[in-house]
Write a protein that holds these residues in place. Structure first.
Motif, short mmCIF file in Angstrom:
data_model
loop_
_atom_site.label_atom_id
_atom_site.label_comp_id
_atom_site.label_asym_id
_atom_site.label_seq_id
_atom_site.Cartn_x
_atom_site.Cartn_y
_atom_site.Cartn_z
N ARG A 362 0.84 -1.21 0.00
CA ARG A 362 0.00 0.00 0.00
C ARG A 362 0.87 1.25 0.00
N ALA A 363 1.95 1.22 0.76
CA ALA A 363 2.87 2.37 0.79
C ALA A 363 3.51 2.59 -0.58
N LEU A 364 3.92 1.49 -1.22
CA LEU A 364 4.52 1.60 -2.55
C LEU A 364 3.50 2.10 -3.57
N ALA A 365 2.25 1.66 -3.43
CA ALA A 365 1.22 2.12 -4.34
C ALA A 365 1.00 3.62 -4.21
N ALA A 366 1.03 4.12 -2.97
CA ALA A 366 0.85 5.56 -2.74
C ALA A 366 2.02 6.35 -3.31
N ARG A 367 3.23 5.78 -3.22
CA ARG A 367 4.42 6.51 -3.71
C ARG A 367 4.59 6.38 -5.22
N ASP A 368 4.55 5.14 -5.76
CA ASP A 368 4.87 4.91 -7.17
C ASP A 368 3.67 5.07 -8.08
N LYS A 369 2.48 4.78 -7.57
CA LYS A 369 1.22 4.93 -8.31
C LYS A 369 1.04 3.96 -9.48
N GLY A 370 2.05 3.21 -9.80
CA GLY A 370 1.97 2.25 -10.90
C GLY A 370 3.35 1.84 -11.32
#
Length: 450
Positions: A362-370
């Motif tokens: 979830r943290a990576l999704a918020a930072r990288d977005k894709g």
């Protein structure tokens, strides 16, 4: 009704000057004209063969007994008699009879075929959907539909006329769609075959509603905008701090031409379908199997996993995958060490390791977005997690040492043109390398093609 073959003489007269054929000698304009005239001859000839088939059918009616023409020719059916007389194939002879019977139920189309306005192929594709409506539709409305379809066929290819015929059929019999739809739902299926030469065949049939939903997602990611340029947008700060080795001349001398995505549209659809199912496997509402969410079980040795050389086996598949592929799967999903004796006895079962938690994802999704590869449209929920510094080299399983990649770019990252690293501020950076050429390191940000 138009007299059958009435236009054959005029049609043949138009092609006769070009006989015997010397097609290479014709200009482009002459060739186009000749093709149209030759097609007119064919339509006229087809009208005659269908009329003959219709007459053979009439004279071979079973009620005629011994006077049946088919029986006189030693055949049981009219198409058998036609096959004997004309030396055509049994399939074509039967098709002629059945087509003539069908056209008799659609007088407007029958007249168009008899006059040479429609070919057999055109009549078949536009007549099939209309014919299904005859038992329930208003005959006058059927005639109107057929008249418009004949006019349309004079200007457009048969495929376009067939699309229009399906629309007309829905208008003539709006209640006829539902039973077809119900039958389609009962016939739906999806199967995965055994592996052969490294590939597994996926086959199936889907109702329109399901197919449309899948197609919409695939189309959105296969071609967000055809020909859109993929660009790096480097940060001035990063360029200013770049090492001398990081600023080698680019292949083109600019930052505007990173490596292009070489996948075909069909290959992209396969990758997107895989990504959707991978994301679904992680979803909380997905049913568990043995207490765990659907998991790919891959077996290999420790040495093969660490070196990336050798083979691995996927549970349920009958062919191996490469150790490199197993390494990529472990990078995204973690692994568990199992020590076995030479006879297969389990000596030690270790804990699952190197696995990113849902909170980290979830943290990576918020930072990288894709997917962080420039131009890739894959959203975060479909991506795999990648260790920037490999876990075999001491890389930690945390968000600082991780980035999101789609399956395809995760597949390419070790051998492809892109390189990733962790910046001084703990965020991923990216560059591409081609031979002695390389782009500067830039922040790795999800940038779908515009």
């Amino acid at each position: 009704m138009t007299a059958v073959g009435e236009g054959l003489g005029a049609a043949f007269h138009r092609v006769e000057p070009s006989l015997p054929l010397r097609l290479p000698a014709l200009t482009d304009d002459q060739l186009v004209g000749f093709a149209q005239d030759a097609e007119e001859v064919l339509r006229q000839a087809e009208a005659i063969t269908l009329a003959v088939a219709r007459e053979f059918d009439r004279r071979s009616d079973e009620s005629l007994g011994e006077d049946s023409l088919a029986r006189k020719l030693g055949a049981k059916k009219p198409w058998g008699a036609i096959e004997t007389v004309t030396r055509t194939s049994a399939g074509d002879a039967r098709a002629r009879v059945l087509e003539s019977r069908a056209l008799a139920k659609l007088p407007v189309l029958e007249d168009a075929v008899s006059s040479g306005a429609l070919s057999r192929a055109q009549a078949e594709v536009i007549g099939a959907p209309i014919l299904k409506t005859v038992p329930v539709a208003d005959p006058a409305a059927v005639d109107i539909a057929c008249t418009e379809l004949v006019e349309l066929s004079a200007a457009l290819p048969a495929s376009a006329a067939a699309d229009a015929a399906r629309v007309w059929a829905a208008v003539l019999d709006p209640d006829g769609v539902e039973p077809v739809e119900k039958a389609a739902i009962e016939k739906r299926f999806l199967t995965l075959g055994p592996a052969r030469n490294g590939l597994v065949k996926l086959t199936g049939l889907l109702p329109i509603e399901q197919a449309a939903a899948i197609r919409a997602v695939l189309d959105a990611h296969v071609n967000p905008r055809a020909g859109a340029e993929v660009r790096f947008t480097p940060s001035p700060d990063v360029l200013g701090d770049a090492d001398p080795d990081d600023t080698k001349p680019l292949l083109t001398g600019t930052l505007d031409l990173p490596p292009v995505d070489t996948r075909s549209a069909k290959q992209k659809r396969a990758d997107i379908l895989h990504a959707v199912f991978t994301a679904a496997a992680r979803a909380p509402q997905t049913p568990t199997m043995g207490g765990a969410h659907p998991t790919i079980l891959v077996t290999t040795t420790k040495d093969e996993l660490e070196t990336g050389h050798g083979v691995a086996w996927v549970d349920g598949e009958n062919e191996p995958i490469s150790a490199h592929a197993a390494k990529r799967i472990a990078d995204a999903g973690g692994y568990q060490e199992v020590d076995l004796s030479p006879t297969g006895e389990i000596l030690n079962l270790g804990r699952t390791q190197r696995c990113f938690t849902p909170q980290q994802r979830r943290a990576l999704a918020a930072r990288d977005k894709g997917c962080i590869i420039p131009g890739c449209t894959t959203p975060a929920r479909w991506c795999e997690t990648h260790h920037l510094t490999p876990w075999k080299d001491g890389g930690k399983t945390n968000v600082i040492n991780a980035a999101l990649l789609c399956w395809w770019h995760h597949h390419l990252i070790d051998d492809g043109p892109y390189q990733l690293r962790t910046s001084k501020d703990g965020t991923p950076e990216i560059r591409w390398v081609y031979g002695s050429h390389a782009s500067p390191w830039v922040p790795a940000i999800h940038r779908p093609a515009r």
